[in-house]
Design a protein around this motif. Structure first.
Motif, PDB file in Angstrom:
ATOM      1  N   ARG A 224       0.867  -1.582   0.289  1.00  0.00           N
ATOM      2  CA  ARG A 224       0.134   0.015   0.047  1.00  0.00           C
ATOM      3  C   ARG A 224       1.099   1.022  -0.181  1.00  0.00           C
ATOM      4  NH1 ARG A 224      -5.733   0.254   2.932  1.00  0.00           N
ATOM      5  NH2 ARG A 224      -6.479  -1.334   2.612  1.00  0.00           N
ATOM      6  N   LEU A 225       2.129   1.724   0.781  1.00  0.00           N
ATOM      7  CA  LEU A 225       2.771   2.735   1.083  1.00  0.00           C
ATOM      8  C   LEU A 225       3.890   2.583  -0.207  1.00  0.00           C
ATOM      9  CD1 LEU A 225       4.069   1.430   4.822  1.00  0.00           C
ATOM     10  CD2 LEU A 225       3.316   3.827   3.795  1.00  0.00           C
ATOM     11  N   ILE A 226       3.720   1.448  -1.413  1.00  0.00           N
ATOM     12  CA  ILE A 226       5.004   1.509  -2.680  1.00  0.00           C
ATOM     13  C   ILE A 226       3.696   2.088  -3.424  1.00  0.00           C
ATOM     14  CG2 ILE A 226       5.413   0.262  -4.281  1.00  0.00           C
ATOM     15  CD1 ILE A 226       6.905  -1.769  -1.956  1.00  0.00           C
ATOM     16  N   ALA A 227       2.291   1.624  -3.714  1.00  0.00           N
ATOM     17  CA  ALA A 227       1.301   2.495  -4.156  1.00  0.00           C
ATOM     18  C   ALA A 227       1.297   3.575  -4.084  1.00  0.00           C
ATOM     19  CB  ALA A 227       0.086   1.607  -4.212  1.00  0.00           C
ATOM     20  N   SER A 245       3.240  -1.447 -16.242  1.00  0.00           N
ATOM     21  CA  SER A 245       3.929  -0.720 -17.787  1.00  0.00           C
ATOM     22  C   SER A 245       5.777  -0.295 -17.566  1.00  0.00           C
ATOM     23  CB  SER A 245       3.463   0.558 -17.866  1.00  0.00           C
ATOM     24  OG  SER A 245       4.460   1.011 -16.545  1.00  0.00           O
ATOM     25  N   GLU A 246       6.365  -0.354 -18.906  1.00  0.00           N
ATOM     26  CA  GLU A 246       7.479   0.012 -18.982  1.00  0.00           C
ATOM     27  C   GLU A 246       7.988   0.710 -18.071  1.00  0.00           C
ATOM     28  OE1 GLU A 246      11.468  -1.646 -19.451  1.00  0.00           O
ATOM     29  OE2 GLU A 246       9.627  -2.373 -20.417  1.00  0.00           O
ATOM     30  N   LYS A 247       7.386   2.073 -18.157  1.00  0.00           N
ATOM     31  CA  LYS A 247       7.680   3.551 -17.145  1.00  0.00           C
ATOM     32  C   LYS A 247       7.706   2.785 -16.154  1.00  0.00           C
ATOM     33  CE  LYS A 247       6.422   8.001 -16.477  1.00  0.00           C
ATOM     34  NZ  LYS A 247       5.070   8.729 -16.907  1.00  0.00           N
ATOM     35  N   GLN A 248       6.161   2.149 -15.281  1.00  0.00           N
ATOM     36  CA  GLN A 248       6.638   1.669 -13.540  1.00  0.00           C
ATOM     37  C   GLN A 248       7.630   0.771 -13.471  1.00  0.00           C
ATOM     38  OE1 GLN A 248       2.500   0.185 -14.298  1.00  0.00           O
ATOM     39  NE2 GLN A 248       1.900   1.633 -12.685  1.00  0.00           N
ATOM     40  N   ARG A 249       8.064   0.231 -14.468  1.00  0.00           N
ATOM     41  CA  ARG A 249       9.747  -0.738 -13.779  1.00  0.00           C
ATOM     42  C   ARG A 249      10.566  -0.153 -13.828  1.00  0.00           C
ATOM     43  NH1 ARG A 249       6.544  -4.103 -17.546  1.00  0.00           N
ATOM     44  NH2 ARG A 249       6.205  -6.477 -16.674  1.00  0.00           N
ATOM     45  N   GLU A 250      10.556   1.158 -14.823  1.00  0.00           N
ATOM     46  CA  GLU A 250      12.029   2.052 -14.674  1.00  0.00           C
ATOM     47  C   GLU A 250      11.550   2.890 -13.248  1.00  0.00           C
ATOM     48  OE1 GLU A 250      11.777   4.133 -18.255  1.00  0.00           O
ATOM     49  OE2 GLU A 250      12.527   2.474 -18.959  1.00  0.00           O
ATOM     50  N   GLN A 251      10.758   3.282 -13.291  1.00  0.00           N
ATOM     51  CA  GLN A 251      10.518   4.020 -11.435  1.00  0.00           C
ATOM     52  C   GLN A 251      10.594   2.752 -10.388  1.00  0.00           C
ATOM     53  OE1 GLN A 251       7.023   6.554 -12.406  1.00  0.00           O
ATOM     54  NE2 GLN A 251       8.572   7.557 -13.802  1.00  0.00           N
ATOM     55  N   TRP A 252      10.416   1.406 -10.279  1.00  0.00           N
ATOM     56  CA  TRP A 252      10.769   1.245  -9.061  1.00  0.00           C
ATOM     57  C   TRP A 252      11.319   1.143  -8.282  1.00  0.00           C
ATOM     58  CZ3 TRP A 252       6.881  -1.993  -7.231  1.00  0.00           C
ATOM     59  CH2 TRP A 252       7.118  -2.564  -6.568  1.00  0.00           C
ATOM     60  N   ILE A 253      12.794   1.360  -8.656  1.00  0.00           N
ATOM     61  CA  ILE A 253      13.475   1.874  -7.659  1.00  0.00           C
ATOM     62  C   ILE A 253      13.742   2.818  -7.031  1.00  0.00           C
ATOM     63  CG2 ILE A 253      16.472   1.173  -7.710  1.00  0.00           C
ATOM     64  CD1 ILE A 253      14.741  -1.206  -7.911  1.00  0.00           C
ATOM     65  N   PRO A 254      13.837   4.143  -7.982  1.00  0.00           N
ATOM     66  CA  PRO A 254      13.848   4.887  -6.863  1.00  0.00           C
ATOM     67  C   PRO A 254      12.704   5.190  -6.158  1.00  0.00           C
ATOM     68  CG  PRO A 254      13.852   5.031  -9.403  1.00  0.00           C
ATOM     69  CD  PRO A 254      13.830   3.421  -9.871  1.00  0.00           C
ATOM     70  N   VAL A 255      11.150   4.289  -6.762  1.00  0.00           N
ATOM     71  CA  VAL A 255       9.785   4.939  -5.659  1.00  0.00           C
ATOM     72  C   VAL A 255      10.796   4.277  -3.734  1.00  0.00           C
ATOM     73  CG1 VAL A 255       8.109   3.660  -5.110  1.00  0.00           C
ATOM     74  CG2 VAL A 255       8.027   4.694  -7.171  1.00  0.00           C
ATOM     75  N   LEU A 256      10.903   2.669  -4.470  1.00  0.00           N
ATOM     76  CA  LEU A 256      11.694   1.742  -3.376  1.00  0.00           C
ATOM     77  C   LEU A 256      12.707   3.348  -2.626  1.00  0.00           C
ATOM     78  CD1 LEU A 256      11.958  -1.008  -4.490  1.00  0.00           C
ATOM     79  CD2 LEU A 256      10.097  -0.770  -3.315  1.00  0.00           C
ATOM     80  N   THR A 257      13.444   3.729  -2.880  1.00  0.00           N
ATOM     81  CA  THR A 257      14.745   4.489  -2.370  1.00  0.00           C
ATOM     82  C   THR A 257      14.085   5.832  -1.683  1.00  0.00           C
ATOM     83  OG1 THR A 257      15.852   3.830  -4.676  1.00  0.00           O
ATOM     84  CG2 THR A 257      16.469   6.107  -2.918  1.00  0.00           C
ATOM     85  N   GLU A 258      13.315   6.509  -2.415  1.00  0.00           N
ATOM     86  CA  GLU A 258      12.073   7.442  -1.166  1.00  0.00           C
ATOM     87  C   GLU A 258      11.715   6.952  -0.359  1.00  0.00           C
ATOM     88  OE1 GLU A 258      11.309  11.480  -1.632  1.00  0.00           O
ATOM     89  OE2 GLU A 258      12.816  10.623  -2.709  1.00  0.00           O
TER      90      GLU A 258
END
Length: 434
Positions: A224-227, A245-258
């Motif tokens: 939930r927090l990641i979403a 989507s490909e864009k969401q895969r690219e942003q996955w690590i930045p989201v986790l980092t934040e």
């Protein structure tokens, strides 16, 4: 099991826990006289001396201070840690204090009988017994001395945890130290998403968010927090490999980092009591000394109570809400607790909740400093709902734009005005925005 044996085991547990967690030696406010065993009293006195001199406390350092025979021997000392139980520490301290007071009461009454004390003297001795386990400074002279320079210096800014919702902060400013805030709503109204938003905001502002998730496990809460952080549909979070989507895969690590920057602490054990939460908060404060904590609890009605079976549910909830307020005062931090509303709101034409709708309300209204009641039209089908589940998953980013109004009704505010604030809420991502 005899009372003497039970007390002996209880005292071993207290000493064993303090040997594991040295900070408890001075923080717990225990007096040596609380220990009925002379050996245990000698051990605790040695532990206090070491702690006050900022020295490590273990069975080796204790043996450098006293004769082994005074503390039961080296093997006895070394074995104490096996009795330690941090989660039950506060409860055991309470039992030890109760036993100590009972024993002292009997001693006072025996003396009163043999020496023919006056009623006034008996009352005085019994009154003193209530505060004899803790040293409490009551004289205000030192406090007045510290205030001497007040008119000549600017007031230190009060530590208030921000919400980043400007309209809400016009009412409550933020979450204040020592205050209990109740956020209440019907099931699936959005309580957990609101809690997550406040926890993330607090963490990114440099505070230490401590979340007790009594209903939802850590993995589900993290999803939930990641979403919410990444503005990702929670339906996609069920299987990111298939639906991202490909864009969401690219942003996955930045989201986790934040998200990691928020330094969230999540305890997802079910059936915790307030005393167990306090033990965990105390440990986390000790291990994160640079950050001021804010505690979140999901949710009030499933907190475990130590009250006797058969107790009235309203009384139990009232006791828990009182304990939560005491926890906020003890740690001088905000405590934010979610709460269910009862079904009576469903029977009214106007579905907006009021404070009397708090489930098993008891003393909640009295103990809470702030009460926020949640309401949205979409919950009752009064606004258009998003498309079905499959189309939501496949519609990509469009689903994130589907927002509705969520009302935050500040129904009680001990230190400010009340009122209703509306925010934009996405049920699919759990995101809040003004």
């Amino acid at each position: 099991m005899s009372t003497e044996l039970s007390i002996d085991l209880l005292e071993k547990s207290l000493l064993g826990t303090m040997l594991k967690e040295n900070y408890l030696i001075l923080d717990a406010g225990i007096q040596p006289s609380l220990f009925q065993s002379q050996i245990h009293r000698s051990i605790y006195l040695a532990m206090q001396h070491l702690a006050r001199n900022n020295q490590p406390v273990d069975y080796i350092t204790i043996l450098t201070m006293v004769e082994p025979s005074e503390v039961g021997g080296a093997n006895y000392l070394a074995g104490l840690q096996t009795f330690g139980d941090g989660e039950k520490f506060e409860a055991y301290v309470g039992i030890a204090k109760t036993e100590w007071r009972e024993k002292q009461k009997q001693h006072i009454l025996n003396q009163a009988t043999s020496q023919n004390w006056t009623i006034e003297k008996i009352q005085k001795e019994l009154d003193a017994l209530q505060t004899d386990t803790l040293s409490v400074e009551t004289d205000v002279k030192n406090d007045l001395v510290k205030m001497a320079e007040r008119p000549y210096h600017p007031i230190e800014e009060e530590k208030i945890v921000p919400t980043d919702l400007k309209e809400l902060e016009k009412l409550i400013v933020g979450f204040r130290q020592g205050e209990l805030t109740i956020i209440a709503g019907r099931p699936s109204m959005g309580k957990t998403d609101v809690m997550n938003y406040f926890a993330l905001t607090a963490g990114l502002a440099g505070y230490l968010p401590i979340i007790f998730s009594l209903e939802m496990n850590k993995a589900m809460l993290l999803d939930r927090l990641i979403a919410a952080s990444g503005r990702i549909s929670r339906l996609k979070m069920r299987d990111p490999f298939q639906y991202f989507s490909e864009k969401q895969r690219e942003q996955w690590i930045p989201v986790l980092t934040e998200l990691s920057k928020a330094n969230l602490q999540i305890d997802d054990r079910a059936g915790l009591s307030v005393s167990q939460m306090r033990a965990q908060v105390r440990r986390l404060i000790k291990t994160n000394p640079e950050q001021k904590p804010i505690v979140f609890i999901d949710y009030l009605q499933i907190i475990y109570s130590n009250m006797a079976r058969g107790s009235n549910q309203t009384t139990i909830i009232g006791q828990i809400s009182w304990e939560l307020k005491q926890m906020a005062k003890e740690f001088d931090c905000p405590v934010v607790c979610l709460s269910q509303l009862n079904r009576s709101v469903e029977c009214r034409q106007n579905k907006r909740p009021v404070m009397s709708d708090l489930r098993d309300s008891g003393n909640i209204e009295q103990d809470a400093d702030v009460i926020i009641l949640l309401y949205r039209d979409g919950y009752y089908g009064l606004t258009s709902e998003p498309a079905g589940e499959n189309s939501q998953i496949e519609s990509g980013e469009a689903v994130n734009a589907k927002r509705e109004k969520l009302e935050l009704n500040v129904a009680k505010n001990r230190n400010g005005p009340t009122g209703i604030v509306s925010v934009n809420y996405s049920k699919m991502t759990g995101q809040l925005k003004e």
